[in-house]
Structure formats: C-alpha cells, structure tokens
Motif scaffolding. Structure first.
Motif, short mmCIF file in Angstrom:
data_model
loop_
_atom_site.label_atom_id
_atom_site.label_comp_id
_atom_site.label_asym_id
_atom_site.label_seq_id
_atom_site.Cartn_x
_atom_site.Cartn_y
_atom_site.Cartn_z
N UNK A 272 -4.71 2.31 6.22
CA UNK A 272 -3.42 1.97 6.83
C UNK A 272 -2.48 1.29 5.85
N UNK A 273 -2.70 1.50 4.57
CA UNK A 273 -1.86 0.86 3.55
C UNK A 273 -0.39 1.21 3.74
N UNK A 274 -0.11 2.49 3.96
CA UNK A 274 1.28 2.92 4.12
C UNK A 274 1.90 2.31 5.37
N UNK A 275 1.12 2.21 6.45
CA UNK A 275 1.64 1.62 7.68
C UNK A 275 1.99 0.14 7.47
N UNK A 276 1.12 -0.59 6.77
CA UNK A 276 1.40 -2.01 6.51
C UNK A 276 2.67 -2.16 5.68
N UNK A 277 2.78 -1.34 4.66
CA UNK A 277 3.95 -1.41 3.77
C UNK A 277 5.23 -1.09 4.55
#
Length: 267
Positions: free
Chosen positions: A47-52
C-alpha cells in the motif's frame, strides 16, 4: 495562540504555527509490508502508493505550508535499504515537491535522518517547540513562550516542551475496542487529548518550574492503519511512552470522525 485541530475523518491535524500552517501526522511506518515479510513471514499487498497519495491529498486539501511527521516515518528499526528505502525516497520526493518536510526522530527512524539529510529538517528524539512567539515581557534575553511542542514519545522529552501551548506526540498508536449489543466488536484508531501533568512528563522534575497553565497533550493516532497500537480501553494493555498514562491524568478519547468517547479510562 497556536492551535492544533484534527482533520475530520483523518489521522492528521493542522497546526497554526503563526507564520505558517503545518500538517501533523504520526507513525507513517513506510515499508511496513517489507518489514512484516522479513520479521514475521507475513505477505500483505503493498500500500505504499496509497499512503503516499493519501498524504499528498491531505496536503492539497488543507493547503498547509509544511508537513511534520511525529516520528516513525520508517518501519524497520535499521538504516533504510532495498524496497523500504525506495518507498521512502518516493514518498519524501512527492511531499517535498509540494512543501518542506520535518521529521521528529522516532524509535523506528534509525538512519533515516542521515540518509535523507539533504531533504528533511530533523528534530531530535527529545522533541522541540515550533511556532514560538516572542514573550510580551521579553527583557532582551531572547525568551519565547507558547508554540506547539512536537515529539515522538519513546523517550523522555526536553523540559522546555512544558512551556508550549500544545504538546503533540505519536508512538502510542492509540486504539479503542468498541462492542455492540450482540457481542460484536471492532477496533478503531483514536485521539487522546487532555491537560498535561508536567511533573510526570519530565524525567527529573525536581528542578522543573511548572507553568501556571500547563499545555494540552494530544496523542496522535497512527497514520498507518496496519501498524497496530495500544488498546486504551482493554484491561492489561500498557502504554509505551515512559510518561504515560501518568502525564495525562484526565483525558478524553475521540474517534477519527470526531466522536467524543469520554474519559479514555472509562470507555
């Protein structure tokens, strides 16, 4: 007076620092999926992109001038490398393309400040007061008063934080377990807010000159919903910060949507 107001429905708050406004978040734990894979053999979707995108959307929504992370920007307790470092690089670049970024060092941030020294303003683990204003009774000694104190919370803070208007911290990841009438339950992230007891907040309070009007303490929910936390209303749970719960003798819990649950000890 500087104020700290939660963003409704979000694990974030906006602080009025006088000359600028800042978005405050705690416990981003970038790279948590990588950490869980190596530490526990747990495979989770990334979920790196979602957090960013979540952080960048909040910056745009609130129109702030700065992002302040109250510790644990990273997840693994080691110098960032591999996939975790890649996530941090992308996240920091996305933020700093928009606004400056300040990191208050947390217990999971070993090596992060050094690795990204050119990109971040860094505050040490003892915390600091930001957004101070000159004292109306300044006699030329450079004294300031008020401001917003920021720290992570894994170690004893600097005594000067007691002179702030508001003290903001992370580390605890406060959560509440809510039960319905048929025995079902759910866990939700929560805020804790109440008047600070300076004598319990400082490791050596013998020489502390306690303020007449102690600051409010705001314990932030974790930005990362996968990072677990302290169930403040479950028997047998203990706090992580060395000064809690004593430094918060009376405090209320709030859900992210603003619902007040009352005294966190009696939920």
């Amino acid at each position: 007076m500087p104020r700290v107001e939660p963003v409704v429905g979000e694990p974030a708050a906006v602080a009025d620092l006088g000359e600028e406004r800042a978005l405050l978040v705690a416990d981003v734990h970038a790279g948590i999926e990588v950490g869980l894979r190596y530490e526990r053999g747990v495979e989770l979707d990334d979920r790196a992109a979602e957090r960013r995108e979540h952080l960048c959307d909040l910056l745009a929504e609130t129109g702030v001038d700065r992002l302040v992370v109250l510790g644990d920007l990273a997840h693994r307790i080691a110098a960032p490398e591999g996939e975790e470092r890649e996530e941090l690089e992308t996240l920091i670049r996305a933020v700093t393309d928009r606004v400056p970024m300040t990191l208050v060092e947390g217990n999971h941030d070993a090596g992060v400040a050094e690795a990204f020294a050119a990109d971040l303003d860094v505050i040490g683990a003892g915390g600091a007061v930001i957004g101070e204003r000159a004292s109306e009774e300044d006699d030329g000694d450079g004294r300031t008063e008020g401001g917003v104190a920021v720290l992570h919370g894994h170690t004893w803070p600097e005594p000067a934080l007691c002179d702030a208007d508001v003290v903001c911290m992370g580390h605890e990841h406060p959560q509440v377990r809510l039960e319905d009438s048929v025995g079902g339950s759910r866990v939700e992230r929560a805020w804790l807010r109440g008047r600070l007891d300076p004598a319990a907040f400082v490791e050596d309070a013998a020489n502390l000159s306690a303020p007449d009007d102690p600051p409010e303490l705001v314990v932030f929910p974790a930005f990362n919903e996968r990072s677990g936390g302290t169930w403040v209303n479950v028997e047998g749970q203990s706090f992580l910060a060395p000064f809690l719960p004593d430094a918060l003798p009376v405090g209320d819990a709030y859900l992210l949507n603003g619902t007040r649950l009352g005294d966190f000890r009696r939920i």
